[in-house]
Write a protein that holds these residues in place. Structure first.
Motif, PDB file in Angstrom:
ATOM      1  N   ARG A 172      16.416  -8.987   9.802  1.00 48.41           N
ATOM      2  CA  ARG A 172      16.631  -9.752  11.038  1.00 48.41           C
ATOM      3  C   ARG A 172      15.446 -10.670  11.323  1.00 48.41           C
ATOM      4  O   ARG A 172      15.620 -11.823  11.716  1.00 48.41           O
ATOM      5  CB  ARG A 172      16.856  -8.810  12.226  1.00 48.41           C
ATOM      6  CG  ARG A 172      18.240  -8.218  12.270  1.00 48.41           C
ATOM      7  CD  ARG A 172      18.515  -7.522  13.586  1.00 48.41           C
ATOM      8  NE  ARG A 172      17.593  -6.433  13.870  1.00 48.41           N
ATOM      9  CZ  ARG A 172      17.750  -5.187  13.459  1.00 48.41           C
ATOM     10  NH1 ARG A 172      18.811  -4.852  12.754  1.00 48.41           N
ATOM     11  NH2 ARG A 172      16.869  -4.268  13.766  1.00 48.41           N
ATOM     12  N   GLU A 173      14.241 -10.166  11.135  1.00 50.21           N
ATOM     13  CA  GLU A 173      13.038 -10.965  11.381  1.00 50.21           C
ATOM     14  C   GLU A 173      12.972 -12.164  10.426  1.00 50.21           C
ATOM     15  O   GLU A 173      12.679 -13.285  10.847  1.00 50.21           O
ATOM     16  CB  GLU A 173      11.790 -10.097  11.223  1.00 50.21           C
ATOM     17  CG  GLU A 173      10.493 -10.833  11.435  1.00 50.21           C
ATOM     18  CD  GLU A 173      10.256 -11.291  12.873  1.00 50.21           C
ATOM     19  OE1 GLU A 173       9.435 -12.207  13.065  1.00 50.21           O
ATOM     20  OE2 GLU A 173      10.884 -10.753  13.796  1.00 50.21           O
ATOM     21  N   LEU A 174      13.249 -11.927   9.168  1.00 47.64           N
ATOM     22  CA  LEU A 174      13.231 -13.022   8.194  1.00 47.64           C
ATOM     23  C   LEU A 174      14.277 -14.080   8.530  1.00 47.64           C
ATOM     24  O   LEU A 174      13.994 -15.281   8.481  1.00 47.64           O
ATOM     25  CB  LEU A 174      13.454 -12.482   6.776  1.00 47.64           C
ATOM     26  CG  LEU A 174      12.305 -11.654   6.204  1.00 47.64           C
ATOM     27  CD1 LEU A 174      12.730 -11.006   4.887  1.00 47.64           C
ATOM     28  CD2 LEU A 174      11.065 -12.494   6.010  1.00 47.64           C
ATOM     29  N   LEU A 175      15.486 -13.630   8.885  1.00 47.62           N
ATOM     30  CA  LEU A 175      16.538 -14.581   9.256  1.00 47.62           C
ATOM     31  C   LEU A 175      16.157 -15.365  10.508  1.00 47.62           C
ATOM     32  O   LEU A 175      16.397 -16.568  10.584  1.00 47.62           O
ATOM     33  CB  LEU A 175      17.863 -13.857   9.478  1.00 47.62           C
ATOM     34  CG  LEU A 175      18.568 -13.388   8.207  1.00 47.62           C
ATOM     35  CD1 LEU A 175      19.767 -12.505   8.564  1.00 47.62           C
ATOM     36  CD2 LEU A 175      19.002 -14.560   7.367  1.00 47.62           C
ATOM     37  N   ALA A 176      15.565 -14.691  11.472  1.00 53.12           N
ATOM     38  CA  ALA A 176      15.157 -15.377  12.701  1.00 53.12           C
ATOM     39  C   ALA A 176      14.100 -16.431  12.412  1.00 53.12           C
ATOM     40  O   ALA A 176      14.129 -17.537  12.969  1.00 53.12           O
ATOM     41  CB  ALA A 176      14.628 -14.366  13.716  1.00 53.12           C
ATOM     42  N   ARG A 177      13.171 -16.110  11.522  1.00 51.60           N
ATOM     43  CA  ARG A 177      12.115 -17.071  11.177  1.00 51.60           C
ATOM     44  C   ARG A 177      12.681 -18.272  10.429  1.00 51.60           C
ATOM     45  O   ARG A 177      12.268 -19.405  10.659  1.00 51.60           O
ATOM     46  CB  ARG A 177      11.016 -16.393  10.378  1.00 51.60           C
ATOM     47  CG  ARG A 177      10.183 -15.469  11.238  1.00 51.60           C
ATOM     48  CD  ARG A 177       9.175 -14.700  10.410  1.00 51.60           C
ATOM     49  NE  ARG A 177       8.424 -13.788  11.238  1.00 51.60           N
ATOM     50  CZ  ARG A 177       7.120 -13.918  11.492  1.00 51.60           C
ATOM     51  NH1 ARG A 177       6.442 -14.914  10.968  1.00 51.60           N
ATOM     52  NH2 ARG A 177       6.511 -13.050  12.254  1.00 51.60           N
ATOM     53  N   VAL A 178      13.643 -18.041   9.550  1.00 50.15           N
ATOM     54  CA  VAL A 178      14.291 -19.148   8.844  1.00 50.15           C
ATOM     55  C   VAL A 178      15.074 -19.987   9.845  1.00 50.15           C
ATOM     56  O   VAL A 178      14.986 -21.217   9.859  1.00 50.15           O
ATOM     57  CB  VAL A 178      15.217 -18.623   7.720  1.00 50.15           C
ATOM     58  CG1 VAL A 178      16.109 -19.738   7.197  1.00 50.15           C
ATOM     59  CG2 VAL A 178      14.386 -18.034   6.589  1.00 50.15           C
ATOM     60  N   ALA A 179      15.831 -19.307  10.690  1.00 49.95           N
ATOM     61  CA  ALA A 179      16.673 -20.009  11.657  1.00 49.95           C
ATOM     62  C   ALA A 179      15.836 -20.830  12.631  1.00 49.95           C
ATOM     63  O   ALA A 179      16.250 -21.914  13.041  1.00 49.95           O
ATOM     64  CB  ALA A 179      17.535 -19.010  12.417  1.00 49.95           C
ATOM     65  N   ALA A 180      14.672 -20.338  12.986  1.00 50.26           N
ATOM     66  CA  ALA A 180      13.823 -21.048  13.935  1.00 50.26           C
ATOM     67  C   ALA A 180      13.375 -22.396  13.380  1.00 50.26           C
ATOM     68  O   ALA A 180      13.050 -23.312  14.133  1.00 50.26           O
ATOM     69  CB  ALA A 180      12.606 -20.195  14.285  1.00 50.26           C
ATOM     70  N   ARG A 181      13.395 -22.522  12.084  1.00 52.99           N
ATOM     71  CA  ARG A 181      12.977 -23.770  11.446  1.00 52.99           C
ATOM     72  C   ARG A 181      14.164 -24.648  11.063  1.00 52.99           C
ATOM     73  O   ARG A 181      13.986 -25.739  10.556  1.00 52.99           O
ATOM     74  CB  ARG A 181      12.148 -23.470  10.205  1.00 52.99           C
ATOM     75  CG  ARG A 181      10.893 -22.696  10.525  1.00 52.99           C
ATOM     76  CD  ARG A 181      10.130 -22.389   9.259  1.00 52.99           C
ATOM     77  NE  ARG A 181       9.125 -21.383   9.452  1.00 52.99           N
ATOM     78  CZ  ARG A 181       7.917 -21.612   9.932  1.00 52.99           C
ATOM     79  NH1 ARG A 181       7.570 -22.811  10.298  1.00 52.99           N
ATOM     80  NH2 ARG A 181       7.058 -20.631  10.054  1.00 52.99           N
ATOM     81  N   ASP A 182      15.368 -24.151  11.268  1.00 53.09           N
ATOM     82  CA  ASP A 182      16.565 -24.871  10.835  1.00 53.09           C
ATOM     83  C   ASP A 182      17.635 -24.776  11.913  1.00 53.09           C
ATOM     84  O   ASP A 182      18.250 -23.732  12.108  1.00 53.09           O
ATOM     85  CB  ASP A 182      17.065 -24.262   9.521  1.00 53.09           C
ATOM     86  CG  ASP A 182      18.330 -24.909   9.000  1.00 53.09           C
ATOM     87  OD1 ASP A 182      18.623 -26.059   9.376  1.00 53.09           O
ATOM     88  OD2 ASP A 182      19.020 -24.254   8.209  1.00 53.09           O
ATOM     89  N   ALA A 183      17.849 -25.865  12.630  1.00 52.70           N
ATOM     90  CA  ALA A 183      18.792 -25.867  13.749  1.00 52.70           C
ATOM     91  C   ALA A 183      20.201 -25.486  13.317  1.00 52.70           C
ATOM     92  O   ALA A 183      20.923 -24.787  14.033  1.00 52.70           O
ATOM     93  CB  ALA A 183      18.800 -27.234  14.418  1.00 52.70           C
TER      94      ALA A 183
END
Length: 56
Positions: free
Chosen positions: A34-45
């Motif tokens: 979840r943390e990794l996905l959130a970090r990726v998502a935070a950089r990609d709208a």
């Protein structure tokens, strides 16, 4: 049709490394993902929008 889990497709050495990273941060594998996905998502709208839609 054969159903496989994501875990079955991940090599054992990668799983072991991910488990070590999760343990070092005091989190479960699910929390690490979840943390990794959130970090990726935070950089990609687009990814963030996709994750938000999936939660609804």
């Amino acid at each position: 049709m054969t159903t496989k889990t994501v875990s079955a497709a991940v090599p054992a050495d990668v799983k072991a490394e991910a488990a070590a990273i999760a343990a070092a941060h005091g989190m479960s594998m699910a929390a690490l993902l979840r943390e990794l996905l959130a970090r990726v998502a935070a950089r990609d709208a687009e990814t963030l929008a996709w994750l938000d839609e999936a939660r609804r």
